[in-house]
Every structure is written in structure tokens, then in C-alpha cells.
Motif scaffolding. Structure first.
Motif, mmCIF file in Angstrom:
data_model
loop_
_atom_site.group_PDB
_atom_site.id
_atom_site.type_symbol
_atom_site.label_atom_id
_atom_site.label_comp_id
_atom_site.label_asym_id
_atom_site.label_seq_id
_atom_site.Cartn_x
_atom_site.Cartn_y
_atom_site.Cartn_z
ATOM 1 N N MET A 1 -60.321 5.856 -33.174
ATOM 2 C CA MET A 1 -59.014 6.453 -32.958
ATOM 3 C C MET A 1 -58.058 5.444 -32.319
ATOM 4 O O MET A 1 -56.924 5.319 -32.749
ATOM 5 C CB MET A 1 -59.182 7.696 -32.072
ATOM 6 N N GLU A 2 -58.524 4.742 -31.314
ATOM 7 C CA GLU A 2 -57.667 3.775 -30.626
ATOM 8 C C GLU A 2 -57.253 2.646 -31.566
ATOM 9 O O GLU A 2 -56.105 2.193 -31.525
ATOM 10 C CB GLU A 2 -58.388 3.200 -29.399
ATOM 11 N N ASP A 3 -58.172 2.234 -32.432
ATOM 12 C CA ASP A 3 -57.841 1.170 -33.388
ATOM 13 C C ASP A 3 -56.736 1.616 -34.346
ATOM 14 O O ASP A 3 -55.831 0.835 -34.667
ATOM 15 C CB ASP A 3 -59.081 0.756 -34.190
ATOM 16 N N ARG A 4 -56.807 2.867 -34.789
ATOM 17 C CA ARG A 4 -55.770 3.384 -35.686
ATOM 18 C C ARG A 4 -54.421 3.430 -34.993
ATOM 19 O O ARG A 4 -53.393 3.113 -35.589
ATOM 20 C CB ARG A 4 -56.126 4.779 -36.194
ATOM 21 N N LEU A 5 -54.427 3.832 -33.734
ATOM 22 C CA LEU A 5 -53.172 3.885 -32.975
ATOM 23 C C LEU A 5 -52.584 2.486 -32.771
ATOM 24 O O LEU A 5 -51.375 2.280 -32.908
ATOM 25 C CB LEU A 5 -53.385 4.567 -31.625
ATOM 26 N N LYS A 6 -53.445 1.534 -32.484
ATOM 27 C CA LYS A 6 -52.980 0.154 -32.314
ATOM 28 C C LYS A 6 -52.420 -0.398 -33.620
ATOM 29 O O LYS A 6 -51.402 -1.085 -33.634
ATOM 30 C CB LYS A 6 -54.114 -0.738 -31.803
ATOM 31 N N GLU A 7 -53.080 -0.080 -34.714
ATOM 32 C CA GLU A 7 -52.613 -0.533 -36.024
ATOM 33 C C GLU A 7 -51.252 0.084 -36.351
ATOM 34 O O GLU A 7 -50.347 -0.592 -36.828
ATOM 35 C CB GLU A 7 -53.630 -0.155 -37.105
ATOM 36 N N ARG A 8 -51.130 1.372 -36.073
ATOM 37 C CA ARG A 8 -49.853 2.055 -36.345
ATOM 38 C C ARG A 8 -48.743 1.481 -35.459
ATOM 39 O O ARG A 8 -47.614 1.297 -35.909
ATOM 40 C CB ARG A 8 -50.008 3.569 -36.111
ATOM 41 N N LEU A 9 -49.062 1.210 -34.220
ATOM 42 C CA LEU A 9 -48.094 0.623 -33.305
ATOM 43 C C LEU A 9 -47.627 -0.732 -33.818
ATOM 44 O O LEU A 9 -46.433 -1.042 -33.813
ATOM 45 C CB LEU A 9 -48.700 0.484 -31.901
ATOM 46 N N ALA A 10 -48.543 -1.523 -34.300
ATOM 47 C CA ALA A 10 -48.194 -2.830 -34.855
ATOM 48 C C ALA A 10 -47.292 -2.666 -36.080
ATOM 49 O O ALA A 10 -46.313 -3.405 -36.241
ATOM 50 C CB ALA A 10 -49.453 -3.604 -35.220
ATOM 51 N N GLN A 11 -47.609 -1.696 -36.934
ATOM 52 C CA GLN A 11 -46.784 -1.438 -38.117
ATOM 53 C C GLN A 11 -45.371 -1.024 -37.719
ATOM 54 O O GLN A 11 -44.389 -1.498 -38.292
ATOM 55 C CB GLN A 11 -47.401 -0.333 -38.981
ATOM 56 N N LEU A 12 -45.281 -0.137 -36.754
ATOM 57 C CA LEU A 12 -43.971 0.323 -36.311
ATOM 58 C C LEU A 12 -43.156 -0.814 -35.700
ATOM 59 O O LEU A 12 -41.942 -0.906 -35.929
ATOM 60 C CB LEU A 12 -44.122 1.465 -35.304
ATOM 61 N N ARG A 13 -43.807 -1.677 -34.962
ATOM 62 C CA ARG A 13 -43.101 -2.820 -34.385
ATOM 63 C C ARG A 13 -42.575 -3.757 -35.476
ATOM 64 O O ARG A 13 -41.465 -4.270 -35.379
ATOM 65 C CB ARG A 13 -44.006 -3.570 -33.409
ATOM 66 N N GLU A 14 -43.366 -3.954 -36.523
ATOM 67 C CA GLU A 14 -42.921 -4.781 -37.655
ATOM 68 C C GLU A 14 -41.731 -4.140 -38.364
ATOM 69 O O GLU A 14 -40.760 -4.817 -38.689
ATOM 70 C CB GLU A 14 -44.066 -4.974 -38.655
ATOM 71 N N GLU A 15 -41.818 -2.833 -38.592
ATOM 72 C CA GLU A 15 -40.716 -2.121 -39.241
ATOM 73 C C GLU A 15 -39.457 -2.199 -38.386
ATOM 74 O O GLU A 15 -38.356 -2.376 -38.917
ATOM 75 C CB GLU A 15 -41.084 -0.656 -39.480
ATOM 76 N N PHE A 16 -39.618 -2.053 -37.103
ATOM 77 C CA PHE A 16 -38.478 -2.110 -36.187
ATOM 78 C C PHE A 16 -37.827 -3.489 -36.234
ATOM 79 O O PHE A 16 -36.602 -3.607 -36.340
ATOM 80 C CB PHE A 16 -38.934 -1.778 -34.758
ATOM 81 N N ALA A 17 -38.627 -4.525 -36.184
ATOM 82 C CA ALA A 17 -38.108 -5.890 -36.246
ATOM 83 C C ALA A 17 -37.398 -6.133 -37.575
ATOM 84 O O ALA A 17 -36.314 -6.738 -37.615
ATOM 85 C CB ALA A 17 -39.236 -6.903 -36.050
ATOM 86 N N GLY A 18 -37.980 -5.648 -38.651
ATOM 87 C CA GLY A 18 -37.346 -5.780 -39.958
ATOM 88 C C GLY A 18 -36.024 -5.030 -40.017
ATOM 89 O O GLY A 18 -35.041 -5.526 -40.581
ATOM 90 N N GLY A 19 -35.982 -3.866 -39.432
ATOM 91 C CA GLY A 19 -34.749 -3.079 -39.382
ATOM 92 C C GLY A 19 -33.671 -3.783 -38.580
ATOM 93 O O GLY A 19 -32.500 -3.783 -38.963
ATOM 94 N N GLN A 20 -34.059 -4.390 -37.478
ATOM 95 C CA GLN A 20 -33.092 -5.132 -36.677
ATOM 96 C C GLN A 20 -32.525 -6.311 -37.465
ATOM 97 O O GLN A 20 -31.317 -6.568 -37.423
ATOM 98 C CB GLN A 20 -33.735 -5.641 -35.384
ATOM 99 N N THR A 21 -33.376 -6.996 -38.192
ATOM 100 C CA THR A 21 -32.922 -8.123 -39.015
ATOM 101 C C THR A 21 -31.938 -7.647 -40.069
ATOM 102 O O THR A 21 -30.886 -8.264 -40.271
ATOM 103 C CB THR A 21 -34.128 -8.807 -39.687
ATOM 104 N N GLN A 22 -32.251 -6.546 -40.736
ATOM 105 C CA GLN A 22 -31.351 -5.997 -41.752
ATOM 106 C C GLN A 22 -30.023 -5.577 -41.148
ATOM 107 O O GLN A 22 -28.964 -5.765 -41.759
ATOM 108 C CB GLN A 22 -32.005 -4.814 -42.456
#
Length: 57
Positions: A1-22
Motif C-alpha cells: 500500500m505504501e509503495d502505491r502511495l509513493k508511486e502515485r505521489l511521484a506521478q502527481l509531482r511529475e504532472e504538477f511540474a509539467g503543468g507548471q511548465t505548460q
């Protein structure tokens, strides 16, 4: 469960960074477009004055 949450957190951070760039890119495009429209408006005004027109279309 913790691994899935960490993975999702990493994905969200990437999406956020991409959104900021756009967002930065979009703001730059808006700024460039405003500058272009200002130059065109100035050219319209100058040409209208040269032709003796008093109202802007």
C-alpha cells in the motif's frame, strides 16, 4: 500500500511540474501575442493618420 502511495505521489509531482511548465509557456505566448497586437495597433494608427482618417476600425 505504501509503495502505491509513493508511486502515485511521484506521478502527481511529475504532472504538477509539467503543468507548471505548460503554464509558463502559455503565459509567454500570451505576452508575445499582446506585444504583436500592440505593434499592429500602432501601425494601424500611423497609417490611418497618414491617410487622414480620424476613426479606427
Amino acid at each position: 500500500m505504501e509503495d502505491r502511495l509513493k508511486e502515485r505521489l511521484a506521478q502527481l509531482r511529475e504532472e504538477f511540474a509539467g503543468g507548471q511548465t505548460q503554464l509558463v509557456q502559455a503565459e509567454a505566448r500570451v505576452r508575445d501575442l499582446r506585444e504583436t497586437l500592440l505593434r499592429i495597433s500602432g501601425a494601424i494608427q500611423v497609417l490611418s493618420e497618414e491617410l487622414g482618417e480620424t476613426k479606427e476600425d
